[in-house]
Motif scaffolding. Structure first.
Motif, PDB file in Angstrom:
ATOM      1  N   LYS A  39       0.174 -15.150 -42.709  1.00  0.00           N
ATOM      2  CA  LYS A  39       0.255 -16.518 -42.213  1.00  0.00           C
ATOM      3  C   LYS A  39      -0.338 -17.507 -43.218  1.00  0.00           C
ATOM      4  CE  LYS A  39      -0.297 -18.756 -37.779  1.00  0.00           C
ATOM      5  NZ  LYS A  39      -0.786 -18.572 -36.430  1.00  0.00           N
ATOM      6  N   ASP A  40      -1.504 -17.236 -43.716  1.00  0.00           N
ATOM      7  CA  ASP A  40      -2.184 -18.104 -44.671  1.00  0.00           C
ATOM      8  C   ASP A  40      -2.813 -17.239 -45.746  1.00  0.00           C
ATOM      9  OD1 ASP A  40      -1.909 -20.683 -43.269  1.00  0.00           O
ATOM     10  OD2 ASP A  40      -3.108 -19.666 -41.743  1.00  0.00           O
ATOM     11  N   ILE A  41      -2.905 -17.798 -46.942  1.00  0.00           N
ATOM     12  CA  ILE A  41      -3.534 -17.057 -48.028  1.00  0.00           C
ATOM     13  C   ILE A  41      -4.291 -18.041 -48.913  1.00  0.00           C
ATOM     14  CG2 ILE A  41      -1.504 -17.183 -49.515  1.00  0.00           C
ATOM     15  CD1 ILE A  41      -2.195 -14.337 -50.444  1.00  0.00           C
ATOM     16  N   SER A  42      -5.443 -17.614 -49.370  1.00  0.00           N
ATOM     17  CA  SER A  42      -6.256 -18.428 -50.258  1.00  0.00           C
ATOM     18  C   SER A  42      -6.791 -17.518 -51.364  1.00  0.00           C
ATOM     19  CB  SER A  42      -7.408 -19.060 -49.488  1.00  0.00           C
ATOM     20  OG  SER A  42      -8.222 -19.811 -50.347  1.00  0.00           O
ATOM     21  N   LEU A  43      -6.747 -17.992 -52.578  1.00  0.00           N
ATOM     22  CA  LEU A  43      -7.198 -17.240 -53.745  1.00  0.00           C
ATOM     23  C   LEU A  43      -8.412 -17.929 -54.349  1.00  0.00           C
ATOM     24  CD1 LEU A  43      -6.806 -15.317 -56.291  1.00  0.00           C
ATOM     25  CD2 LEU A  43      -5.323 -17.118 -57.163  1.00  0.00           C
ATOM     26  N   TYR A  44      -9.379 -17.132 -54.795  1.00  0.00           N
ATOM     27  CA  TYR A  44     -10.495 -17.715 -55.539  1.00  0.00           C
ATOM     28  C   TYR A  44     -10.869 -16.802 -56.702  1.00  0.00           C
ATOM     29  CZ  TYR A  44     -13.470 -14.465 -52.888  1.00  0.00           C
ATOM     30  OH  TYR A  44     -14.031 -13.342 -52.331  1.00  0.00           O
ATOM     31  N   ILE A  45     -11.441 -17.419 -57.719  1.00  0.00           N
ATOM     32  CA  ILE A  45     -12.006 -16.694 -58.862  1.00  0.00           C
ATOM     33  C   ILE A  45     -13.402 -17.247 -59.062  1.00  0.00           C
ATOM     34  CG2 ILE A  45     -11.783 -16.091 -61.296  1.00  0.00           C
ATOM     35  CD1 ILE A  45      -8.774 -16.798 -61.038  1.00  0.00           C
ATOM     36  N   LYS A  46     -14.396 -16.350 -59.033  1.00  0.00           N
ATOM     37  CA  LYS A  46     -15.790 -16.778 -59.182  1.00  0.00           C
ATOM     38  C   LYS A  46     -16.415 -16.099 -60.399  1.00  0.00           C
ATOM     39  CE  LYS A  46     -16.491 -17.570 -54.248  1.00  0.00           C
ATOM     40  NZ  LYS A  46     -17.298 -17.253 -53.063  1.00  0.00           N
ATOM     41  N   ASN A  47     -17.312 -16.828 -61.051  1.00  0.00           N
ATOM     42  CA  ASN A  47     -18.024 -16.264 -62.198  1.00  0.00           C
ATOM     43  C   ASN A  47     -19.219 -15.435 -61.724  1.00  0.00           C
ATOM     44  OD1 ASN A  47     -20.069 -18.096 -61.563  1.00  0.00           O
ATOM     45  ND2 ASN A  47     -19.571 -19.495 -63.239  1.00  0.00           N
TER      46      ASN A  47
END
Length: 90
Positions: free
Chosen positions: A6-14
């Motif tokens: 239904k929903d998707i969120s992507l993140y990249i963290k250091n």
């Protein structure tokens, strides 16, 4: 076609946990997804693959390779998966 996600969120963290948009080689990053499912699903797999501008694969990782397959996910619930990746120097 059935809409499962239904929903998707992507993140990249250091390494400090800050979200970043520019990545450096030989640094470790946390690649993560937040996903809300539209239907119940068995054996959910998540993954990332990164290529350079020439199409050369830099890395590929998924929760099958890390032996962390989600045996069952429930419709309407939010799941988070993340992978620590050290970017290779090419």
């Amino acid at each position: 076609m059935v809409k499962i996600i239904k929903d998707i969120s992507l993140y990249i963290k250091n390494e400090n946990g800050d979200e970043v948009a520019v990545l450096e080689t030989e640094k470790t990053y946390q690649f993560g997804l937040l996903v809300k499912f539209h239907e119940d699903l068995d054996n959910a797999l998540f993954g990332f693959e990164m290529e350079n501008v020439r199409g050369v694969k830099l890395f590929s990782v998924n929760n099958f390779l890390t032996d962390e397959v989600l045996e069952h996910v429930n419709a309407g619930e939010i799941y988070e998966v993340s992978f620590a990746v050290t970017l290779p120097k090419i």
